[in-house]
Design a protein around this motif. Structure first.
Motif, PDB file in Angstrom:
ATOM      1  N   GLN A 108       0.824  -1.208   0.000  1.00 39.04           N
ATOM      2  CA  GLN A 108       0.000   0.000   0.000  1.00 39.04           C
ATOM      3  C   GLN A 108       0.859   1.260   0.000  1.00 39.04           C
ATOM      4  OE1 GLN A 108      -3.159  -0.262  -0.363  1.00 39.04           O
ATOM      5  NE2 GLN A 108      -3.793  -2.246   0.445  1.00 39.04           N
ATOM      6  N   SER A 109       1.986   1.232   0.695  1.00 37.07           N
ATOM      7  CA  SER A 109       2.851   2.409   0.793  1.00 37.07           C
ATOM      8  C   SER A 109       4.233   1.970   1.260  1.00 37.07           C
ATOM      9  CB  SER A 109       2.276   3.419   1.793  1.00 37.07           C
ATOM     10  OG  SER A 109       2.312   2.880   3.112  1.00 37.07           O
ATOM     11  N   SER A 110       5.222   2.836   1.031  1.00 42.00           N
ATOM     12  CA  SER A 110       6.577   2.544   1.515  1.00 42.00           C
ATOM     13  C   SER A 110       6.593   2.484   3.035  1.00 42.00           C
ATOM     14  CB  SER A 110       7.559   3.611   1.011  1.00 42.00           C
ATOM     15  OG  SER A 110       7.697   3.518  -0.392  1.00 42.00           O
ATOM     16  N   PHE A 111       5.774   3.324   3.676  1.00 45.09           N
ATOM     17  CA  PHE A 111       5.758   3.341   5.143  1.00 45.09           C
ATOM     18  C   PHE A 111       5.273   2.003   5.708  1.00 45.09           C
ATOM     19  CE2 PHE A 111       3.349   3.886   9.091  1.00 45.09           C
ATOM     20  CZ  PHE A 111       4.356   4.374   9.922  1.00 45.09           C
ATOM     21  N   SER A 112       4.133   1.537   5.230  1.00 39.78           N
ATOM     22  CA  SER A 112       3.593   0.283   5.768  1.00 39.78           C
ATOM     23  C   SER A 112       4.493  -0.890   5.444  1.00 39.78           C
ATOM     24  CB  SER A 112       2.178   0.034   5.226  1.00 39.78           C
ATOM     25  OG  SER A 112       2.198  -0.097   3.815  1.00 39.78           O
ATOM     26  N   PHE A 113       5.099  -0.868   4.241  1.00 38.68           N
ATOM     27  CA  PHE A 113       5.970  -1.976   3.880  1.00 38.68           C
ATOM     28  C   PHE A 113       7.285  -1.895   4.647  1.00 38.68           C
ATOM     29  CE2 PHE A 113       8.319  -4.769   0.859  1.00 38.68           C
ATOM     30  CZ  PHE A 113       7.458  -5.859   0.972  1.00 38.68           C
ATOM     31  N   GLY A 114       7.749  -0.684   4.899  1.00 40.44           N
ATOM     32  CA  GLY A 114       8.948  -0.525   5.708  1.00 40.44           C
ATOM     33  C   GLY A 114       8.776  -1.083   7.104  1.00 40.44           C
ATOM     34  N   GLN A 115       7.591  -0.841   7.700  1.00 40.23           N
ATOM     35  CA  GLN A 115       7.309  -1.386   9.032  1.00 40.23           C
ATOM     36  C   GLN A 115       7.277  -2.914   8.998  1.00 40.23           C
ATOM     37  OE1 GLN A 115       7.216   0.671  11.706  1.00 40.23           O
ATOM     38  NE2 GLN A 115       7.683   2.242  10.172  1.00 40.23           N
ATOM     39  N   PHE A 116       6.719  -3.449   7.939  1.00 43.55           N
ATOM     40  CA  PHE A 116       6.687  -4.909   7.778  1.00 43.55           C
ATOM     41  C   PHE A 116       8.095  -5.471   7.679  1.00 43.55           C
ATOM     42  CE2 PHE A 116       7.069  -8.203   4.456  1.00 43.55           C
ATOM     43  CZ  PHE A 116       6.478  -9.278   5.118  1.00 43.55           C
ATOM     44  N   LEU A 117       8.955  -4.821   6.890  1.00 45.43           N
ATOM     45  CA  LEU A 117      10.320  -5.315   6.703  1.00 45.43           C
ATOM     46  C   LEU A 117      11.143  -5.222   7.976  1.00 45.43           C
ATOM     47  CD1 LEU A 117      11.253  -4.002   3.138  1.00 45.43           C
ATOM     48  CD2 LEU A 117      10.807  -6.360   3.817  1.00 45.43           C
ATOM     49  N   ILE A 118      10.906  -4.205   8.787  1.00 40.45           N
ATOM     50  CA  ILE A 118      11.604  -4.115  10.070  1.00 40.45           C
ATOM     51  C   ILE A 118      11.337  -5.371  10.888  1.00 40.45           C
ATOM     52  CG2 ILE A 118      11.668  -2.914  12.296  1.00 40.45           C
ATOM     53  CD1 ILE A 118      11.208  -0.301  10.757  1.00 40.45           C
ATOM     54  N   THR A 119      10.084  -5.765  10.948  1.00 43.04           N
ATOM     55  CA  THR A 119       9.712  -6.972  11.695  1.00 43.04           C
ATOM     56  C   THR A 119      10.350  -8.222  11.091  1.00 43.04           C
ATOM     57  OG1 THR A 119       7.601  -5.969  12.290  1.00 43.04           O
ATOM     58  CG2 THR A 119       7.770  -8.349  12.526  1.00 43.04           C
ATOM     59  N   GLU A 120      10.391  -8.264   9.762  1.00 45.28           N
ATOM     60  CA  GLU A 120      10.902  -9.440   9.062  1.00 45.28           C
ATOM     61  C   GLU A 120      12.426  -9.587   9.148  1.00 45.28           C
ATOM     62  OE1 GLU A 120       9.351 -11.787   6.313  1.00 45.28           O
ATOM     63  OE2 GLU A 120       7.972 -11.630   7.992  1.00 45.28           O
TER      64      GLU A 120
END
Length: 229
Positions: A108-120
């Motif tokens: 949906q956005s770089s922000f939401s995907f960035g948060q996902f990648l931090i967790t991953e």
């Protein structure tokens, strides 16, 4: 070996299996594809003749799809075992046709995907470069860890990314990788590698949508920071 099984009356270059290996399955006729599935004919006819006899009995492949085990066994050279194999092949092909491409979420956005990648990725002690392959709706259709180790041009190469992009018919690619130091700011190697990937993608018509680098609690999006336009 028997003449029928080897199709010795035809040049070897015309045998269905050899043609598939040389030219690919899309260049074969229905008769040749069926002959490969049947594998061999009988004492009275070779496998190409058997395949031709079956196809001539039906005006379309659609009609062949609905033939019964008993009807298939009316052909000389088709016993119960081979009829079962043919029906299984037809059903399996139908299931493949109906299969949907898996979706692993939507960006949906770089922000939401960035948060996902931090967790991953934040807990890895080595750098992991992960590629996410998207369709035209930005739905993730495939993901793959491209390599593990320091991101430099001698190890990481765009061909590893775009080989998978072509294989999955991806329209866009998002890259993600972690910095074990916890600092997500890109290195010069990160920037140069990203530019190489962007250029290769542009030549192939596959967009590099973003490259997101994550640390322990923060991320850095090269698109948000205008390194990708």
């Amino acid at each position: 070996m028997e003449k029928n099984s080897l199709l010795q009356e035809l040049p070897e270059s015309s045998w269905p299996r050899e043609r598939l290996l040389r030219e690919g399955e899309k260049h074969l006729s229905d008769q040749e594809l069926l002959a490969i599935i049947l594998r061999n004919g009988s004492r009275q006819q070779n496998v190409m003749e058997l395949a031709g006899n079956i196809l001539r009995e039906y005006s379309t492949l659609y009609e062949l799809k609905y033939t019964t085990l008993q009807e298939l066994q009316q052909f000389k050279g088709i016993g119960e075992t081979r009829a079962i194999e043919l029906k299984a092949m037809m059903e399996f092909g139908y299931r493949i046709y109906r299969a949907l491409q898996p979706k692993l979420g939507k960006i949906q956005s770089s922000f939401s995907f960035g948060q996902f990648l931090i967790t991953e990725l934040k807990d890895y002690r080595q750098e992991h470069l992960v590629a996410f392959f998207l369709n035209t709706k930005n739905e993730i259709i495939f993901r793959k860890t491209i390599f593990i180790g320091s991101l430099n041009q001698s190890i990481a190469h765009p061909r590893e990314i775009f080989r998978e992009a072509v294989r999955t018919s991806a329209a866009r690619v998002v890259l993600g990788h972690n910095h074990p130091s916890g600092n997500p700011l890109p290195s010069q190697n990160d920037l140069e590698f990203t530019e190489r990937v962007r250029e290769c993608g542009a030549m192939m018509g596959i967009e590099l949508l973003d490259h997101i680098i994550v640390g322990e609690t923060k991320y850095f999006s090269l698109r948000e920071e205008k390194y990708l336009k």
